[in-house]
Design an enzyme around this catalytic site. Structure first.
Site, PDB file in Angstrom:
ATOM      1  N   HIS A   8      13.153 -15.814  12.495  1.00 30.65           N
ATOM      2  CA  HIS A   8      12.920 -15.783  13.939  1.00 30.65           C
ATOM      3  C   HIS A   8      11.447 -15.731  14.318  1.00 30.65           C
ATOM      4  O   HIS A   8      11.071 -16.278  15.362  1.00 30.65           O
ATOM      5  CB  HIS A   8      13.606 -14.574  14.561  1.00 30.65           C
ATOM      6  CG  HIS A   8      15.099 -14.646  14.509  1.00 30.65           C
ATOM      7  ND1 HIS A   8      15.891 -13.795  15.242  1.00 30.65           N
ATOM      8  CD2 HIS A   8      15.943 -15.449  13.819  1.00 30.65           C
ATOM      9  CE1 HIS A   8      17.161 -14.073  15.011  1.00 30.65           C
ATOM     10  NE2 HIS A   8      17.218 -15.064  14.140  1.00 30.65           N
ATOM     11  N   CYS A  68       0.883  -1.166   0.000  1.00 27.62           N
ATOM     12  CA  CYS A  68       0.000   0.000   0.000  1.00 27.62           C
ATOM     13  C   CYS A  68       0.921   1.216   0.000  1.00 27.62           C
ATOM     14  O   CYS A  68       2.103   1.083  -0.317  1.00 27.62           O
ATOM     15  CB  CYS A  68      -0.986  -0.027   1.182  1.00 27.62           C
ATOM     16  SG  CYS A  68      -0.276   0.088   2.829  1.00 27.62           S
TER      17      CYS A  68
END
Length: 153
Positions: A99, A66
């Site tokens: 992670h 966006c």
């Protein structure tokens, strides 16, 4: 890997370029709109479409663009099981997967250039969740928070 991709008018041009780029890299893509630069479209609609497609398993990863990446990230993260984040650098893009098991990448067309966006997409799609105990423990805690607030809403 199948990648669901969506954008509002603020990210439409990047989306088009990134779809072509990912095809060249050998990824299968699902274009979930927008299909033109309609200024009245709303990023939550495209964020929902991408997030639901990833959550269902129809696509393994998602990408949203966006104007800033922020609105799309907020909207996509409302879908249980979606871990969407704005990444405007390559480190965050691969570390977010390795992670945090990030499954939706959000970027802002008005924030970064197309070549950097391509680099970010490359490292995001090439990254693999490490599965290390400390990361699994943290994801379990995130899941518990999500479940707690789903019950109370």
């Amino acid at each position: 890997m199948k990648v669901a991709v969506g954008a509002d008018h603020g990210g439409f041009l990047f989306k088009q370029a990134l779809l072509s780029y990912m095809t060249l890299l050998g990824y299968q893509t699902v274009d979930l709109g927008a299909y033109n630069e309609e200024p009245l479209d709303d990023y939550p609609d495209f964020a929902r479409a991408v997030a639901v497609t990833v959550r269902s398993g129809e696509a393994q990863r998602g990408i949203l663009v966006c104007g800033s990446g922020v609105g799309a990230s907020i909207a996509a993260s409302k879908i249980p099981g979606i871990r969407a984040a704005v990444c405007h650098d390559t480190y965050s893009a691969h570390q977010g997967v390795e992670h945090d098991d990030m499954n939706v990448l959000c970027m802002g067309e008005r924030v970064i250039g197309l070549e950097l966006a391509k680099e970010i997409v490359t490292v995001y799609l090439g990254a693999i969740f490490s599965g290390e105990d400390r990361h699994m423990r943290r994801l379990q805690k995130i899941g518990a928070i999500e479940r707690e607030f789903l019950k109370s809403s």
